[in-house]
Enzyme design. Structure first.
Site, mmCIF file in Angstrom:
data_model
loop_
_atom_site.group_PDB
_atom_site.id
_atom_site.type_symbol
_atom_site.label_atom_id
_atom_site.label_comp_id
_atom_site.label_asym_id
_atom_site.label_seq_id
_atom_site.Cartn_x
_atom_site.Cartn_y
_atom_site.Cartn_z
ATOM 1 N N LYS A 1 18.775 -57.782 21.706
ATOM 2 C CA LYS A 1 17.435 -58.037 21.166
ATOM 3 C C LYS A 1 17.250 -57.271 19.855
ATOM 4 O O LYS A 1 17.725 -56.136 19.738
ATOM 5 C CB LYS A 1 16.439 -57.527 22.224
ATOM 6 C CG LYS A 1 14.997 -57.752 21.939
ATOM 7 C CD LYS A 1 14.129 -57.077 22.998
ATOM 8 C CE LYS A 1 14.040 -55.586 22.760
ATOM 9 N NZ LYS A 1 12.966 -54.908 23.477
ATOM 10 N N LYS B 1 16.736 -47.964 29.619
ATOM 11 C CA LYS B 1 16.393 -46.709 28.942
ATOM 12 C C LYS B 1 16.946 -45.486 29.662
ATOM 13 O O LYS B 1 17.174 -44.456 29.054
ATOM 14 C CB LYS B 1 14.865 -46.587 28.784
ATOM 15 C CG LYS B 1 14.314 -47.552 27.753
ATOM 16 C CD LYS B 1 12.929 -47.175 27.293
ATOM 17 C CE LYS B 1 12.481 -48.097 26.172
ATOM 18 N NZ LYS B 1 11.108 -47.869 25.764
ATOM 19 N N LYS C 1 13.532 -51.987 16.998
ATOM 20 C CA LYS C 1 13.335 -50.894 16.051
ATOM 21 C C LYS C 1 14.113 -49.641 16.461
ATOM 22 O O LYS C 1 14.326 -48.743 15.671
ATOM 23 C CB LYS C 1 11.842 -50.584 15.924
ATOM 24 C CG LYS C 1 11.139 -50.332 17.252
ATOM 25 C CD LYS C 1 9.642 -50.631 17.188
ATOM 26 C CE LYS C 1 9.048 -50.673 18.594
ATOM 27 N NZ LYS C 1 7.748 -51.250 18.708
#
Ligand code: TYM
Length: 333
Positions: free
Chosen positions: A197, A116, A200
């Site tokens: 992966k 991130k 969303k």
């Protein structure tokens, strides 16, 4: 052990946008599977969501959506406590105590943080200490089992390390939890790239199936899903990662083994397989969506969340008090 003599379970999902079939197969299905034998606590982790900027109106909406999806997926609020993390203030408080226990080095090693933070100029401090709040979520309930997908394994290991460190330093206080990860479906991959992966937060909506996608959208997304060269439906993650991912989704939605999937589609091509896969996914999503719509229109989710927060608070407050006492905080008399 809980007063009822059952094992305790806690898990959480972030209210950061739509939930995907990956969340359902990797985590939520196991929430439902555990609710009969265990004392369960399932939370919408809004305090985790704000570790990256959130639009306030969207955060409120997404929090309600995820809570309603918990019920729609089959969690019975009479059996399991369903609550919003920020409604139980002990999470933020024990989160701070866990932060004081953690080392910079171990937080720097977290792959979710590294992913991130990659390429960002300014990285929020909240994102860095995110795993210490997750440890608090789990330890507050003396959870023995934590149903999660594969990507949360490293956070669970840190939680165990923090619990052990606390117990050594201040005396036996916390239960050291175990991850509960499904054998098949712990890592559902993107429909456009099986090396990533399903998530969303992927900007390409064709890469994931959202739990609230209507049937025709599911059919279109699966028809477009990437496939490997060749035409046989065989499970071989190394040489056929795309088809192996689709077979995993089929196995989980149709409730059959991977061997059975291979048998069913022997001699048939990708086209036939994809058509049946779409119907298998729809057969899981359609009843979930019907219940979801009912719950949203009835407004009952607010009663469920009030009750859930009360049940959660009474357990969490007692654990927090125990931890503060062990650490030497002067408790009010
Ligand atoms: P989150 O919100 O990213 O995801 C929720 C759960 O869904 C699983 N999952 C998947 N499983 C299989 N395949 C996928 N493609 C996939 N994508 C997501 C995740 O592993 C997770 O179990 N840090 C957590 C939230 C959290 C938490 C907790 C979990 C906060 N506190 C305490 C357990 C216990 C997270 O970001 O999950």
């Amino acid at each position: 052990m809980s007063e009822s003599g059952k094992k305790r379970v806690l898990s959480g999902i972030q209210p950061s946008g739509l939930l995907t079939l990956g969340n359902y197969i990797g985590a939520m299905r196991n929430f439902v599977a555990l609710q009969d034998e265990c004392e369960c606590y399932f939370t919408v982790v809004d305090l985790h969501a704000v570790t990256v900027p959130q639009d306030p109106a969207a955060l409120r909406e997404n929090t309600e959506t995820v809570a309603a999806l918990f019920v729609a997926a089959g969690i019975d609020p009479k059996k399991a406590a369903i609550f919003v993390q920020s409604h139980v203030s002990a999470h933020a408080e024990l989160g701070w105590l866990m932060t004081t226990l953690a080392y910079m080095g171990e937080l720097e090693r977290m792959t979710q943080f590294k992913d991130k933070a990659a390429g960002k100029e300014a990285v929020g401090a909240g994102l860095f200490v995110y795993p210490t709040l997750m440890a608090a979520d789990i330890l507050l309930y003396d959870a023995h089992l934590v149903p999660v997908g594969d990507d949360q394994k490293q956070h669970l290991e840190l939680t165990r390390d923090l619990a052990i460190r606390f117990n050594r330093r201040y005396g036996e206080t916390f239960v050291v939890p175990e991850p509960y990860i499904p054998e098949v479906g712990a890592r559902i991959m993107s429909l456009d790239d099986a090396s990533k992966k399903m998530s969303k937060s992927n900007p390409n909506p064709n890469s994931y199936i959202a739990l609230l996608d209507p049937p025709d959208t599911v059919r279109k997304k699966i028809a477009r899903a990437k496939t490997d060269s060749g035409r046989e439906v065989v499970f071989d993650p190394q040489h056929k990662p795309e088809i192996s991912n689709l077979m995993t989704i089929y196995a989980q939605c149709a409730g059959v083994t991977l061997d059975e999937v291979a048998r069913r589609f022997e001699g048939k091509g990708y086209g036939d397989f994809k058509k049946e896969l779409a119907e298998a996914v729809i057969s899981v999503l359609e009843p979930l969506q019907n219940t979801y719509n009912q719950i949203r229109s009835s407004g009952e989710i607010f009663d469920i969340l009030r009750d859930g927060a009360q049940r959660a608070s009474s357990v969490a407050e007692a654990t927090l008090r125990r931890a503060k006492e062990a650490m030497g905080f002067l408790l009010p008399k």
